[in-house]
Design a protein around this motif. Structure first.
Motif, PDB file in Angstrom:
ATOM      1  N   THR A 321      15.307  40.083  27.345  1.00 28.54           N
ATOM      2  CA  THR A 321      15.969  40.739  26.222  1.00 28.54           C
ATOM      3  C   THR A 321      16.728  42.000  26.613  1.00 28.54           C
ATOM      4  O   THR A 321      17.682  42.391  25.943  1.00 28.54           O
ATOM      5  N   ASP A 322      16.310  42.651  27.699  1.00 26.70           N
ATOM      6  CA  ASP A 322      16.954  43.910  28.069  1.00 26.70           C
ATOM      7  C   ASP A 322      18.096  43.748  29.060  1.00 26.70           C
ATOM      8  O   ASP A 322      18.729  44.730  29.440  1.00 26.70           O
ATOM      9  N   SER A 323      18.366  42.513  29.468  1.00 20.81           N
ATOM     10  CA  SER A 323      19.422  42.301  30.455  1.00 20.81           C
ATOM     11  C   SER A 323      20.795  42.629  29.869  1.00 20.81           C
ATOM     12  O   SER A 323      20.997  42.621  28.652  1.00 20.81           O
ATOM     13  N   THR A 324      21.725  42.947  30.766  1.00 24.94           N
ATOM     14  CA  THR A 324      23.107  43.219  30.350  1.00 24.94           C
ATOM     15  C   THR A 324      23.660  42.045  29.540  1.00 24.94           C
ATOM     16  O   THR A 324      24.305  42.236  28.504  1.00 24.94           O
ATOM     17  N   VAL A 325      23.382  40.840  30.028  1.00 23.86           N
ATOM     18  CA  VAL A 325      23.917  39.652  29.360  1.00 23.86           C
ATOM     19  C   VAL A 325      23.391  39.566  27.920  1.00 23.86           C
ATOM     20  O   VAL A 325      24.164  39.324  26.984  1.00 23.86           O
ATOM     21  N   SER A 326      22.101  39.798  27.740  1.00 27.21           N
ATOM     22  CA  SER A 326      21.541  39.722  26.385  1.00 27.21           C
ATOM     23  C   SER A 326      22.188  40.750  25.472  1.00 27.21           C
ATOM     24  O   SER A 326      22.488  40.477  24.304  1.00 27.21           O
ATOM     25  N   LYS A 327      22.408  41.955  26.012  1.00 25.76           N
ATOM     26  CA  LYS A 327      23.052  42.980  25.189  1.00 25.76           C
ATOM     27  C   LYS A 327      24.462  42.557  24.812  1.00 25.76           C
ATOM     28  O   LYS A 327      24.919  42.797  23.694  1.00 25.76           O
ATOM     29  N   LYS A 328      25.131  41.911  25.764  1.00 21.61           N
ATOM     30  CA  LYS A 328      26.492  41.440  25.469  1.00 21.61           C
ATOM     31  C   LYS A 328      26.495  40.381  24.368  1.00 21.61           C
ATOM     32  O   LYS A 328      27.351  40.392  23.485  1.00 21.61           O
ATOM     33  N   PHE A 329      25.522  39.476  24.443  1.00 22.45           N
ATOM     34  CA  PHE A 329      25.445  38.440  23.401  1.00 22.45           C
ATOM     35  C   PHE A 329      25.222  39.070  22.027  1.00 22.45           C
ATOM     36  O   PHE A 329      25.799  38.634  21.030  1.00 22.45           O
ATOM     37  N   LEU A 330      24.384  40.110  22.002  1.00 20.80           N
ATOM     38  CA  LEU A 330      24.104  40.764  20.735  1.00 20.80           C
ATOM     39  C   LEU A 330      25.375  41.416  20.168  1.00 20.80           C
ATOM     40  O   LEU A 330      25.653  41.333  18.963  1.00 20.80           O
ATOM     41  N   GLU A 331      26.159  42.041  21.047  1.00 21.60           N
ATOM     42  CA  GLU A 331      27.423  42.642  20.609  1.00 21.60           C
ATOM     43  C   GLU A 331      28.366  41.582  20.055  1.00 21.60           C
ATOM     44  O   GLU A 331      29.004  41.767  19.013  1.00 21.60           O
ATOM     45  N   ILE A 332      28.442  40.460  20.770  1.00 20.98           N
ATOM     46  CA  ILE A 332      29.319  39.370  20.327  1.00 20.98           C
ATOM     47  C   ILE A 332      28.855  38.859  18.961  1.00 20.98           C
ATOM     48  O   ILE A 332      29.661  38.643  18.049  1.00 20.98           O
ATOM     49  N   ALA A 333      27.531  38.717  18.812  1.00 22.48           N
ATOM     50  CA  ALA A 333      26.982  38.233  17.543  1.00 22.48           C
ATOM     51  C   ALA A 333      27.370  39.161  16.389  1.00 22.48           C
ATOM     52  O   ALA A 333      27.743  38.708  15.300  1.00 22.48           O
ATOM     53  N   LYS A 334      27.310  40.485  16.654  1.00 19.11           N
ATOM     54  CA  LYS A 334      27.668  41.441  15.593  1.00 19.11           C
ATOM     55  C   LYS A 334      29.133  41.285  15.197  1.00 19.11           C
ATOM     56  O   LYS A 334      29.476  41.348  14.011  1.00 19.11           O
ATOM     57  N   LEU A 335      29.983  41.103  16.217  1.00 17.49           N
ATOM     58  CA  LEU A 335      31.403  40.918  15.922  1.00 17.49           C
ATOM     59  C   LEU A 335      31.654  39.653  15.101  1.00 17.49           C
ATOM     60  O   LEU A 335      32.405  39.676  14.119  1.00 17.49           O
ATOM     61  N   VAL A 336      31.008  38.563  15.531  1.00 15.23           N
ATOM     62  CA  VAL A 336      31.181  37.292  14.826  1.00 15.23           C
ATOM     63  C   VAL A 336      30.749  37.447  13.371  1.00 15.23           C
ATOM     64  O   VAL A 336      31.455  37.050  12.439  1.00 15.23           O
ATOM     65  N   LYS A 337      29.599  38.073  13.189  1.00 11.08           N
ATOM     66  CA  LYS A 337      29.062  38.275  11.848  1.00 11.08           C
ATOM     67  C   LYS A 337      30.035  39.089  10.991  1.00 11.08           C
ATOM     68  O   LYS A 337      30.342  38.726   9.852  1.00 11.08           O
ATOM     69  N   SER A 338      30.556  40.187  11.551  1.00 12.58           N
ATOM     70  CA  SER A 338      31.403  41.011  10.699  1.00 12.58           C
ATOM     71  C   SER A 338      32.746  40.318  10.416  1.00 12.58           C
ATOM     72  O   SER A 338      33.311  40.472   9.338  1.00 12.58           O
ATOM     73  N   LYS A 339      33.221  39.524  11.387  1.00  6.10           N
ATOM     74  CA  LYS A 339      34.455  38.778  11.124  1.00  6.10           C
ATOM     75  C   LYS A 339      34.261  37.773   9.993  1.00  6.10           C
ATOM     76  O   LYS A 339      35.090  37.616   9.105  1.00  6.10           O
ATOM     77  N   ILE A 340      33.128  37.077  10.037  1.00  4.52           N
ATOM     78  CA  ILE A 340      32.821  36.096   8.993  1.00  4.52           C
ATOM     79  C   ILE A 340      32.694  36.790   7.639  1.00  4.52           C
ATOM     80  O   ILE A 340      33.215  36.327   6.625  1.00  4.52           O
ATOM     81  N   GLU A 341      32.016  37.946   7.640  1.00  6.85           N
ATOM     82  CA  GLU A 341      31.842  38.646   6.363  1.00  6.85           C
ATOM     83  C   GLU A 341      33.174  39.149   5.814  1.00  6.85           C
ATOM     84  O   GLU A 341      33.443  39.032   4.622  1.00  6.85           O
ATOM     85  N   ASP A 342      34.016  39.672   6.695  1.00  6.36           N
ATOM     86  CA  ASP A 342      35.352  40.097   6.251  1.00  6.36           C
ATOM     87  C   ASP A 342      36.090  38.934   5.612  1.00  6.36           C
ATOM     88  O   ASP A 342      36.646  39.040   4.530  1.00  6.36           O
TER      89      ASP A 342
END
Ligand SMILES: Nc1ncnc2c1ncn2[C@@H]1O[C@H](COP(=O)(O)OP(=O)(O)OP(=O)(O)O)[C@@H](O)[C@H]1O
Ligand SMILES: [Mg+2]
Lengths: 354, 114
Positions: A321-342
């Motif tokens: 969970t603390d790996s760079t890759v996991s953090k990147k996935f979380l950032e991508i997920a937030k972007l996807v979510k906010s795009k969908i909500e917009d």
């Protein structure tokens, strides 16, 4: 006299291909045809007309003096039977459907789909994942599970629950080593069944891992699956990018909004010397996203851990969970979510019932 | 394209879709016989059923499905059709052609609108 019977059925079929399905019984005796038809009580007018039509048509058969058609209504008609079969389609309580696609194969769609699903779930949403790649299903392997799905009381297939995600893949439905030869229409059938005949229940997001390519099958799928948006995955290589552009064009053609592009295997960080190198080129997808006027959602480095976690059946989002890759996935997920909500805030029709 | 307004007429037999610049009225019958549900469309073109006898049908209610579609509930109990924005657009753009094809299909199969 059985040949008269066959002839009569042939004639019915010519009148309407569905008529033979209505036959409850047909008897030929003494130059007479007795036929009873399954009738829908609520449509008695139509059936009376069908009765007359059939009597007229069949009495023209050589050697037949009279025809008697009776209407029986104890069983349901075809139409009403079909209507009650599935009261709600499997996805009617799914709020957003997002497909993960690429033109080129092997660029990491499945890897990204499962980790994105977990990441969106970690943001607090209920998530499902549909493996639409019936040629090469990968979800069972990525989650290290091959249990057979169970059926609900209503006879629908229940998705597999693993890592808090609802999953469905052709890989759960057929044995691993059974050869699968699919033709175009069958692929669409399999995918629509996994959408409609699976009891997905209430989900905030359903991620669809698409098969590679931009052919007819993918196009039909993009049309048939009611998508809220598509995420395009590409490596920074030119060849992969050309295919990614084809993917973008395909979704545009069927009016599916492109949520953005993800660059996968973008940089390689040497585990020993920690130096970054760009095996497949550098920021190609980022540049291309700009050219295509779509958003860039982020990049995932080439990372041995990522492949190893996938091979072990536990996504990196859960095992490191603390790996760079996991953090990147979380950032991508937030972007996807906010795009969908917009998209959904601004773009919901007013339903006005007078 | 997502419609701005979806309006059900008072007699519940007509649905009006209002887009940014265009507007289209479709009858409940047209929508019912072109329902995208699996039991009407089948899973391939060969399985497509011709729905007949729906003249004068009305729409009981309309529900939003996610942010991609509406579900129409008809007064004959049919409620499994999920009409995506995409599909609604196809229907209204091809309205005349689709209707003509439907009528000739009915004729071919000896079926009626009533
Ligand atoms: N960022 C990465 N770092 C290391 N390995 C990766 C990365 N992304 C994907 N892989 C590995 O690359 C291989 C292909 O990935 P994956 O199966 O996700 O691609 P795909 O696009 O779904 O392929 P297909 O087109 O066959 O469906 C897998 O072995 C996966 O573990
Ligand atoms: Mg894959």
């Amino acid at each position: 006299m059985s040949d008269v019977k066959t002839l009569a059925i042939e004639k019915l079929k010519l009148l309407n291909p569905e008529y033979p399905e209505l036959i409850e019984a047909i008897v030929v005796a003494n130059k007479k045809i007795y036929l009873s038809l399954k009738t829908d009580k609520t449509k008695i007018d139509i059936f009376t007309r069908i009765k007359l039509q059939i009597e007229k048509e069949l009495s023209a058969i050589d050697g037949i003096d009279s025809v008697s058609v009776s209407l029986t209504s104890h069983s349901e008609s075809m139409q009403s039977k079909a209507d009650t079969r599935a009261v709600t389609s499997g996805i009617s309580e799914v709020r957003n459907i997002i497909s993960v696609a690429s033109g080129k194969g092997g660029v990491g769609k499945s890897t990204i789909s499962i980790n994105l699903a977990v990441a969106i779930n970690q943001l607090g949403f209920s998530v499902g994942l549909l493996d639409a790649d019936v040629y090469g299903p990968s979800i069972p392997k990525l989650v290290g599970d091959r249990q057979k799905p169970k059926k609900s009381k209503a006879g629908k297939i229940l998705p597999i629950q693993k890592y808090n995600i609802s999953l469905m893949s052709i890989g759960f439905l057929v044995p691993e080593d059974s050869p699968m030869i699919w033709r175009g229409p069958m692929v669409i059938t399999a995918v629509s069944q996994m959408l409609n005949d699976v009891e997905w229940g209430q989900l905030d997001y359903l991620i669809v891992d698409m098969p590679p390519g931009t052919g007819d099958v993918q196009l039909t799928m993009a049309q048939r699956v009611p998508m809220s948006g598509a995420v395009i995955v590409s490596t920074p290589q030119d060849l992969a990018l050309i295919d990614a552009i084809k993917g973008i064009e395909m979704f545009k053609k069927v009016n599916v909004p492109i949520l953005g592009m993800i660059e996968n295997m973008s940089t390689f960080i040497c585990p020993n010397c920690k130096n970054e190198s760009h095996i497949f080129g550098f920021e190609g997808a980022k540049v291309e996203a700009k050219n295509q006027n779509v958003d860039f959602l982020g990049d995932i480095p080439l990372e041995i851990d990522l492949r190893e976690c996938s091979d072990n059946g536990k996504p990196i989002m859960l095992s490191k969970t603390d790996s760079t890759v996991s953090k990147k996935f979380l950032e991508i997920a937030k972007l996807v979510k906010s795009k969908i909500e917009d998209n959904s805030n601004s773009e919901k029709p007013n339903i006005i019932i007078n | 394209m997502i419609p701005k307004n979806i309006i059900l007429s008072e007699n519940k037999k007509e649905l009006t879709l209002e887009y940014e610049v265009k507007k289209s009225v479709m009858s409940a019958e047209f929508l019912r016989v072109n329902s995208p549900s699996a039991e009407v469309k089948g899973h391939s073109p060969a399985q497509k059923k011709t729905v007949s006898g729906k003249r004068g049908i009305s729409i009981n209610s309309i529900e939003l499905v996610g942010n991609y579609a509406i579900k129409l509930i008809f007064d004959d109990g049919h409620s499994t059709g999920i009409y995506t924005w995409q599909y609604l657009q196809e229907l209204f753009m091809g309205k005349d052609k689709i209707w003509k094809e439907y009528i000739s299909e009915l004729r071919k199969k000896g079926l009626y609108r009533d």
